[in-house]
Design a protein around this motif. Structure first.
Motif, short mmCIF file in Angstrom:
data_model
loop_
_atom_site.label_atom_id
_atom_site.label_comp_id
_atom_site.label_asym_id
_atom_site.label_seq_id
_atom_site.Cartn_x
_atom_site.Cartn_y
_atom_site.Cartn_z
N HIS A 179 53.47 116.41 -80.95
CA HIS A 179 54.47 115.39 -80.25
C HIS A 179 55.72 115.32 -81.04
O HIS A 179 56.83 114.69 -80.53
CB HIS A 179 53.81 114.08 -80.41
CG HIS A 179 53.19 113.72 -81.49
ND1 HIS A 179 51.82 114.14 -82.00
CD2 HIS A 179 53.84 113.09 -82.58
CE1 HIS A 179 51.66 113.58 -83.19
NE2 HIS A 179 52.69 113.08 -83.70
N LYS B 211 55.89 116.73 -72.85
CA LYS B 211 54.91 117.76 -73.00
C LYS B 211 55.47 118.76 -73.75
O LYS B 211 56.72 119.30 -73.68
CB LYS B 211 54.48 118.55 -71.81
CG LYS B 211 53.94 117.24 -70.65
CD LYS B 211 53.55 117.89 -69.32
CE LYS B 211 52.96 116.97 -68.34
NZ LYS B 211 52.56 117.46 -66.98
N GLU C 28 47.97 118.47 -72.59
CA GLU C 28 47.85 117.33 -71.84
C GLU C 28 46.22 116.83 -71.74
O GLU C 28 45.65 115.76 -71.75
CB GLU C 28 48.70 116.90 -70.78
CG GLU C 28 48.50 117.89 -69.60
CD GLU C 28 49.45 119.14 -69.74
OE1 GLU C 28 49.61 119.74 -68.42
OE2 GLU C 28 50.01 119.28 -70.88
#
Length: 767
Positions: free
Chosen positions: A453, A479, A555
């Protein structure tokens, strides 16, 4: 009293036109003063816009370019108003100079990986200061790409009040990158004033207990200062240090509207740890070598010498780490990363820049740098706070950090990179930060999928003859994806890459500016996220050797890793909340709408037990009235009627008025109370609420809803007031006696309005 009288006269003062004008002008001035801001306010009032007076203003104009350097991540600076607890050092692995503390650190060995861990008592910095009383402001810049410490001082004589007349002294401190024994202090003095500036240049003298001694010598008709001393090391051995410094005049005069520049060269030679008996022979050898190198430097162009140093540092920082977006507190900031890289490189030698190694040795170092097999093994060091410390406050902590990094790289398969010196240290730190590892046939990116992230870039990764740039970026939805680009150096060599699992056909990497993007796929079990190799067949065969259970998008992996609380938990919470509100609604409904419900409003003055007892006696009174067949709605039982019920009620009224009713009502004074008369009135709903259907004489008394009021009839100066302290409604079905509702009110009724009230039910004089 005086203040009260003045405040009473304030409205009259403001009624005049001139006072209003003064007040409006004062308000406008305050608004304008607030709008100027803190710095402009001080200037508007005749002071300097920045702390430090004229010298402070001069300093701000000198360092205005430093802010852009710090914003680009190419350095950091410290001022007196905004100090940083960071050592400002310059070094090359052989020597390390702490400019702020004026200390020299030396290494006892020239082998790669050995840091300058020995602090000497020699002060390498030459003092440059303006003669006379003055005000000074100083700032330091640590330039990563220049490999130097810059200092700016603005000196303002006592008679100077303008920043345009301040004398600025710029200094640059350089431990030369490709000449490990050379230390350079550059001086530039600017005198914009109309008077001559006298500047003293004095070396720092050693203390009385110092192990260093100095003397003046001549070299090619130039004076040099020769300093020598020892540093105690282990096993009763010492390291001999010899420093030869070009000597300048003790005082320099800078003419008005002119500038002065010069360079102070120093050569530092050190020995291996030796016994004390070998000091004389070693000293002669070091002194001759240092003087010979000084002779060579005096014939070299200083600008060319500085350019080579800066180019060497820029080549080092062609590789590096760039932090773009940080979303957690455990990831090091861009400043922390660049500081750590600079400190490690400043404490590492550079064998590839040294002219002494042979051609074969240089070729071996370059080969290990281009393909460091099995480096870096293990997990990424991105979140290792001891390797990327946010705060380093002194030189000793820098040297401890260098030792820790050297040990970490050696134990993780990067010994060949440690042997390559500063260039290898940079490669090892970049590989370790992202979790990149060289294997026999490929380079793999094995970062933890849970920390992607954060957005960062690893640039200048050596792979054969090419440089690879790898970045972890985030799209518009947050993403992560991988961006890969190649900078081809010499002969074009084909490179191929594929994402985790290598299910898709490997992509050939080109030197296109836009580069190549790869999705982040996570395998079960976990395998590297990206593979890079020069062998296409190797990547094609790799997919058959991984033996994976599943390949998920990033994800999906995060959703499975952190699925949240189960559905049963949320269903239970929602059910409990719903049941609680239903139960609460039931309580409210039963309280105000169900059988035996209480009225919505109650009096602020609560009923006393005596008054409730008074109310409880009324049904019996009504019953006796019905038994006597009295059908008048406004019944009156007077004092003469006697009877046990009447006497008891009259006594209650008197006591309640005296004890319970009068006390909470402050509107009745003691004098009024002595002449007041207690009153109890009875009325039906039709009398109290005209909007309702009126009752008739034929209406049975038992089915009527009655109300009564108890209070005081107080005589006033001009008129009498009927102060009603308690008002009660009797919603009573006298046939079933099933409901008894009482609620209170409080009101004051004028005596003139008394005629609209029901007939006095009970009355007794208080005399």
């Amino acid at each position: 009293m005086w203040l009260q009288q003045r405040l009473k006269g304030l409205p009259g003062l403001l009624s005049s036109s001139w006072a209003r004008r003064v007040l409006i002008g004062l308000l406008l001035f305050l608004i304008f003063y607030w709008y100027l801001g803190a710095e402009r306010r001080w200037t508007f009032l005749g002071g300097s816009a920045v702390p430090g007076g004229a010298a402070g203003e001069c300093l701000q104009s000198e360092i205005h370019k430093w802010k852009s350097i710090a914003d680009r991540g190419e350095g950091l600076y410290s001022t007196h108003s905004d100090p940083l607890d960071t050592p400002f050092v310059t070094g090359n692995g052989h020597i390390l100079i702490d400019v702020d503390a004026n200390k020299l650190w030396v290494a006892s060995s020239s082998q790669p990986g050995s840091a300058p861990v020995h602090q000497t008592e020699h002060s390498p910095r030459v003092n440059v200061h303006l003669v006379g009383r003055r005000a000074e402001a100083e700032a330091y810049l640590l330039g990563y790409r220049k490999g130097a410490v810059l200092s700016v001082r603005c000196a303002s004589p006592a008679a100077v009040q303008s920043a345009l007349d301040c004398v600025s002294i710029r200094e640059e401190f350089i431990a030369h990158r490709s000449r490990p024994n050379v230390y350079l202090q550059r001086i530039h003095i600017n005198n914009p004033s109309d008077r001559v500036a006298n500047v003293d240049i004095t070396p720092s003298s050693p203390g009385s207990r110092s192990r260093f001694s100095s003397s003046v010598d001549t070299l090619d008709d130039r004076e040099v200062e020769l300093s020598s001393g020892t540093v105690q090391v282990e096993n009763s051995q010492v390291v001999l240090v010899v420093v030869v410094t070009r000597k300048l005049k003790n005082r320099i005069q800078v003419a008005a509207k002119s500038e002065y520049s010069d360079n102070i060269l120093s050569v530092v030679w050190t020995s291996e740890p030796i016994e004390s008996s070998k000091l004389e022979a070693t000293f002669s050898s070091l002194r001759d070598g240092a003087k010979k190198e000084m002779e060579e430097l005096l014939r070299v162009d200083m600008k060319e010498l500085v350019q080579k140093h800066q180019q060497a540092w820029m080549d080092l920082f062609s590789s590096g780490i760039e932090m773009r977006k940080i979303t957690d507190s455990n990831t090091p900031s861009s400043r922390t990363v660049n500081n750590t890289l600079y400190y490690i490189l400043s404490s590492s030698t550079a064998p590839l820049l040294d002219q002494r190694p042979s051609a074969e040795e240089r070729a071996r170092l370059v080969s290990s740098l281009n393909y460091a097999d099995h480096c870096f093994s293990g997990h990424a060091t991105m979140h290792a706070e001891n390797l990327w410390p946010e705060r380093v406050s002194n030189t000793a902590q820098i040297l401890q950090l260098v030792t820790l990094w050297t040990l970490t790289l050696q134990k993780r398969g990067c010994k060949v990179l440690v042997a390559a010196g500063a260039h290898g240290a940079m490669q090892g730190m970049v590989l370790s930060f992202g979790g990149l590892q060289f294997t026999e046939n490929h380079l793999q990116f094995q970062a933890d999928p849970d920390v992607l992230h954060n957005s960062y870039a690893l640039r200048g990764i050596h792979y054969n003859q090419d440089l690879i740039n790898l970045a972890v970026l985030l799209d518009g939805e947050g993403k992560p994806f991988l961006h890969l680009s190649v900078r081809q150096q010499e002969a074009a060599v084909k490179l191929y890459a594929c994402e985790a699992g290598c299910l898709n056909e490997p992509v050939e990497l080109t030197s296109e500016v836009k580069g190549h993007t790869f999705p982040v796929m996570v395998t079960q079990p976990i395998t590297p996220l990206l593979y890079i190799s020069t062998d296409l067949r190797h990547l094609q065969d790799l997919r058959h050797t991984l033996h994976l259970k599943a390949i998920l998008a990033h994800e999906e992996h995060m959703a499975n890793r952190y699925p949240g609380l189960p559905f049963l938990f949320w269903f239970s919470v929602a059910s409990l909340i719903t049941l609680f509100h239903l139960f609460l609604f039931k309580l409210i409904y039963n309280e105000y709408c169900g059988p035996g419900a209480k009225p919505l409003f109650r009096s602020k003055i609560g009923y006393t037990s005596g008054f409730q007892h008074l109310v409880s006696t009324l049904p019996a009174l009504f019953t006796s009235a019905v038994d006597r067949k009295e059908t008048d709605q406004n019944l009156a039982i007077r004092e003469s009627s006697g009877g046990t019920s009447s006497e008891r009620i009259l006594g209650f009224i008197r006591r309640q008025v005296e004890v319970n009713m009068l006390e909470p009502f402050t509107g009745v004074g003691a004098d009024s109370f002595r002449h007041a008369s207690p009153v109890l009135t009875l009325r039906s709903d039709s009398t109290r609420s005209p909007a309702k259907e009126k009752t008739t004489a034929a209406t049975p008394l038992r089915s009527l809803n009655r109300s009564f009021s108890a209070g005081l009839l107080c005589p006033g100066s001009n008129r009498d007031e009927l102060r009603v302290f308690e008002h009660a409604d009797l919603s009573e079905d006298f046939q079933s006696w099933a409901q008894f509702d009482v609620h209170g009110s409080h009101e004051v009724v004028l005596l003139q309005q008394k005629q609209s009230l029901p007939r006095v039910f009970l009355k007794e004089s208080m005399s």
